[in-house]
Motif scaffolding. Structure first.
Motif, mmCIF file in Angstrom:
data_model
loop_
_atom_site.group_PDB
_atom_site.id
_atom_site.type_symbol
_atom_site.label_atom_id
_atom_site.label_comp_id
_atom_site.label_asym_id
_atom_site.label_seq_id
_atom_site.Cartn_x
_atom_site.Cartn_y
_atom_site.Cartn_z
ATOM 1 N N TYR A 349 41.419 31.426 1.419
ATOM 2 C CA TYR A 349 40.315 31.485 0.464
ATOM 3 C C TYR A 349 40.818 31.359 -0.970
ATOM 4 O O TYR A 349 40.164 30.750 -1.822
ATOM 5 C CB TYR A 349 39.559 32.811 0.614
ATOM 6 C CG TYR A 349 38.708 32.919 1.848
ATOM 7 C CD1 TYR A 349 37.673 32.023 2.085
ATOM 8 C CD2 TYR A 349 38.927 33.922 2.781
ATOM 9 C CE1 TYR A 349 36.891 32.125 3.220
ATOM 10 C CE2 TYR A 349 38.155 34.031 3.914
ATOM 11 C CZ TYR A 349 37.130 33.136 4.134
ATOM 12 O OH TYR A 349 36.365 33.231 5.262
ATOM 13 N N ASP A 350 41.985 31.948 -1.252
ATOM 14 C CA ASP A 350 42.516 31.923 -2.612
ATOM 15 C C ASP A 350 43.199 30.611 -2.952
ATOM 16 O O ASP A 350 43.286 30.243 -4.127
ATOM 17 C CB ASP A 350 43.511 33.072 -2.799
ATOM 18 C CG ASP A 350 42.820 34.426 -2.823
ATOM 19 O OD1 ASP A 350 41.577 34.443 -2.795
ATOM 20 O OD2 ASP A 350 43.517 35.447 -2.851
ATOM 21 N N GLY A 351 43.706 29.911 -1.954
ATOM 22 C CA GLY A 351 44.389 28.653 -2.212
ATOM 23 C C GLY A 351 45.651 28.861 -3.038
ATOM 24 O O GLY A 351 46.407 29.820 -2.839
ATOM 25 N N THR A 352 45.871 27.997 -4.007
ATOM 26 C CA THR A 352 47.094 28.070 -4.799
ATOM 27 C C THR A 352 47.116 29.249 -5.762
ATOM 28 O O THR A 352 48.152 29.496 -6.402
ATOM 29 C CB THR A 352 47.272 26.770 -5.600
ATOM 30 O OG1 THR A 352 46.074 26.510 -6.345
ATOM 31 C CG2 THR A 352 47.540 25.601 -4.665
ATOM 32 N N ASP A 516 52.595 26.822 0.177
ATOM 33 C CA ASP A 516 52.518 25.407 0.559
ATOM 34 C C ASP A 516 51.482 25.189 1.659
ATOM 35 O O ASP A 516 50.811 24.165 1.689
ATOM 36 C CB ASP A 516 53.895 24.927 1.033
ATOM 37 C CG ASP A 516 53.877 23.459 1.439
ATOM 38 O OD1 ASP A 516 53.726 22.604 0.553
ATOM 39 O OD2 ASP A 516 53.997 23.187 2.658
ATOM 40 N N ALA A 517 51.350 26.187 2.563
ATOM 41 C CA ALA A 517 50.405 26.035 3.670
ATOM 42 C C ALA A 517 48.954 26.054 3.209
ATOM 43 O O ALA A 517 48.101 25.391 3.799
ATOM 44 C CB ALA A 517 50.636 27.137 4.707
ATOM 45 N N VAL A 518 48.647 26.840 2.158
ATOM 46 C CA VAL A 518 47.258 26.947 1.712
ATOM 47 C C VAL A 518 46.936 25.953 0.598
ATOM 48 O O VAL A 518 45.805 25.920 0.111
ATOM 49 C CB VAL A 518 46.949 28.381 1.220
ATOM 50 C CG1 VAL A 518 47.160 29.377 2.339
ATOM 51 C CG2 VAL A 518 47.798 28.748 0.012
ATOM 52 N N ARG A 519 47.912 25.157 0.192
ATOM 53 C CA ARG A 519 47.669 24.160 -0.858
ATOM 54 C C ARG A 519 46.773 23.048 -0.319
ATOM 55 O O ARG A 519 47.076 22.460 0.713
ATOM 56 C CB ARG A 519 48.998 23.583 -1.341
ATOM 57 C CG ARG A 519 48.871 22.521 -2.418
ATOM 58 C CD ARG A 519 50.238 22.121 -2.925
ATOM 59 N NE ARG A 519 51.085 21.640 -1.839
ATOM 60 C CZ ARG A 519 51.103 20.385 -1.399
ATOM 61 N NH1 ARG A 519 50.303 19.477 -1.953
ATOM 62 N NH2 ARG A 519 51.904 20.019 -0.416
ATOM 63 N N PRO A 520 45.661 22.753 -0.986
ATOM 64 C CA PRO A 520 44.767 21.684 -0.511
ATOM 65 C C PRO A 520 45.492 20.350 -0.430
ATOM 66 O O PRO A 520 46.257 19.983 -1.323
ATOM 67 C CB PRO A 520 43.655 21.646 -1.571
ATOM 68 C CG PRO A 520 43.690 22.999 -2.189
ATOM 69 C CD PRO A 520 45.128 23.426 -2.188
ATOM 70 N N ARG A 521 45.286 19.648 0.662
ATOM 71 C CA ARG A 521 45.957 18.364 0.877
ATOM 72 C C ARG A 521 45.140 17.224 0.282
ATOM 73 O O ARG A 521 43.950 17.249 0.237
ATOM 74 C CB ARG A 521 46.166 18.121 2.381
ATOM 75 C CG ARG A 521 47.049 19.181 3.039
ATOM 76 C CD ARG A 521 48.459 19.163 2.443
ATOM 77 N NE ARG A 521 49.388 19.990 3.197
ATOM 78 C CZ ARG A 521 49.672 21.248 2.902
ATOM 79 N NH1 ARG A 521 49.084 21.818 1.880
ATOM 80 N NH2 ARG A 521 50.532 21.934 3.619
#
Length: 521
Positions: A349-352, A516-521
């Motif tokens: 939910y928080d992302g970067t 890195d896993a939660v960073r939007p692609r």
């Protein structure tokens, strides 16, 4: 403009097919949906028995109603609202509200879901072919209008609920509306259970299925088969009027959505109970921040509400269908198990923004424990109230040791599994849009397997409590059953401590990998 949006939708769909697991799941979903559509078309097309046109119309109206309810409750319960082409991307174009609604509606029909529904509704044309060319013409018009109706109805309901949940004043209304839409699963399941035996459906129910908009197309075909052209045209005109009304409503909701902030987080900084709570140290700050986020973020609320509804209704369905009320007192237990799934991607939910925690010395401990306590409160308060109220309200006082002990263990195990999953199997969420139901991300095959394993772990954590309860039950010792309550509380405390420890260690040693896993692609 319409052609551009359709090409954009098709190109984005083709791109999704080349993205590994997401493409595989997309293809599998299309194949499964096509199989169900063909089965539906066959059930409708060959529903005539002994020349009984009324029975065939009832079957068609029932199945059309099921598919309509699926379009309503599916996006809310599973977060599967498709917004490949988002209205926010077109905010700066010189388009009127109606032009934008027309273009997005045309783009919506470029995906596989409308094609699958067209196959399912096409069974009505096969049915009408047995009654002549005139009935077939009416059926073709009815199928097209029915398809446009379900797509627009889904868009309007989701836009309406989403607009309410983005507003602080409309938050409670949005929760209520989403819950009511989620409850549409019950009539859909009831209709599914009666499709094979529709001759036993009470006449008032059969008549109601014809009178609601989802049954107007089959009713028009039946009237055309009987040569009653007035009653054949009226349902089609009615569907056309409803479609135009929905289109106008969607245009208005799109205009309001584009005028609202894109972050979909309700504003407001002052007032409220949380503003009066004194924040003691980093742990208190994280706890208050998480509680405020759960109350303001429409996407989080849209995630937790459907699983709460499913958890509550799971033991209620058999009771409503005549199976007794034995499972209803356990609604708090099942809702605690299901609702914990809403927190299985807390850091996603928080992302970067997670980097703020990672670069602050010593913040991992407070962050992990604060998120855990907040999730414990968000899920624990409503489910505990259910567990305290339902057994007594139903006169099942002897079930209190069962309900309370199982609820304590299920709550602790659920919160623990949610936090652990958030740090060992996080995944990025799609960008925020004005629709909180526009998708919940794709965890991938490996992470989905980890989630499944954690659900099995939840059941194993409840096992000690179940063993104590069964011993007390079979030995007819009520005191032994009450011993299960401290056992359940101990399981809850142990699970919470274990989950907080695992999350803290993972954040400390694998923070960059999580970011890195939660960073939007």
């Amino acid at each position: 403009m319409v052609g551009v949006l359709i090409r954009m939708r098709l190109l984005l769909t083709l791109r999704a097919l080349s993205s590994g697991w997401q493409g595989f799941s997309f293809v599998m979903g299309v194949l499964v949906g096509s199989v169900f559509a063909l089965i539906t078309a066959a059930m409708v097309g060959f529903a005539v028995r002994d020349g009984d046109a009324a029975h065939a119309t009832t079957v068609a109206a029932t199945i059309f109603g099921i598919w309509t309810l699926g379009w309503l409750c599916g996006p809310v319960l599973f977060g599967s609202s498709d917004e490949t082409v988002q209205p926010e991307h077109l905010r700066l174009l010189p388009l009127s509200d109606r032009q934008l609604a027309t273009g997005l509606l045309a783009a919506a029909f470029a995906g596989p879901a409308p094609v699958i529904n067209l196959i399912a509704f096409g069974g009505l044309v096969v049915l009408a072919a047995q009654w002549g060319w005139a009935a077939m013409v009416v059926a073709v018009a009815g199928v097209v209008l029915q398809l446009v109706f379900v797509v627009l109805l889904s868009r309007v309901v989701l836009a309406w609920v989403g607009a309410a949940m983005r507003s602080r004043r409309g938050k409670d209304l949005g929760v209520l509306l989403a819950g009511l839409v989620g409850l549409a699963y019950y009539p859909m399941s009831w209709l599914l259970s009666h499709v094979s035996a529709l001759r036993d459906v009470p006449p008032p129910v059969a008549s109601a299925l014809r009178w609601i908009p989802s049954g107007w197309a089959p009713a028009a075909v039946e009237a055309a088969a009987q040569g009653n052209w007035l009653f054949a045209l009226l349902p089609l005109v009615g569907l056309l009027v409803v479609v135009l009304g929905l289109w106008q409503a969607w245009a208005v909701l799109l205009a309001r959505r584009l005028a609202a902030p894109m972050n979909s987080v309700a504003g407001g900084t002052g007032g409220g109970l949380l503003a009066r709570v004194r924040q003691r140290g980093p742990l208190g700050a994280v706890l208050i921040k998480e509680l405020r986020t759960w109350s303001r973020d429409s996407r989080r609320r849209a995630t937790v509400l459907p699983v709460l509804v499913v958890g509550v209704l799971l033991p209620v369905f058999p009771a409503v269908q005549g199976g007794g009320t034995g499972g209803v007192p356990f609604a708090g237990v099942t809702s605690a198990l299901f609702a914990s799934l809403a927190g299985a991607n807390l850091y996603g939910y928080d992302g970067t923004a997670v980097w703020q925690t990672l670069v602050t010395p010593g913040a991992e401990r407070a962050d992990a424990r604060g998120r855990l306590l907040a999730l414990l409160i968000v899920i624990g308060l409503p489910t505990t109230l259910l567990s305290l109220i339902l057994p007594g309200a139903l006169g099942r006082w002897e079930l209190y040791p069962w309900v309370l002990s199982l609820h304590a263990a299920a709550l602790g195990a659920g919160v623990c599994s949610a936090l652990v999953l958030s740090v060992i199997a996080p995944y990025p969420l799609p960008p925020r849009t004005g629709n909180p139901f526009s998708g919940s991300g794709n965890p991938g095959c490996a992470k989905a397997m980890i989630q499944l394993a954690m659900m099995v772990g939840q059941l194993l954590a409840v096992l000690p409590v179940a063993i104590v309860l069964l011993v007390g039950h079979f030995t007819e010792q009520k005191a032994v059953e009450w011993v299960a309550l401290p056992v359940g509380v101990a399981v809850c405390v142990a699970a919470v401590l274990f989950g907080g420890h695992v999350a803290e260690q993972r954040l400390t040693t694998g923070g960059p990998e999580l970011l890195d896993a939660v960073r939007p692609r």
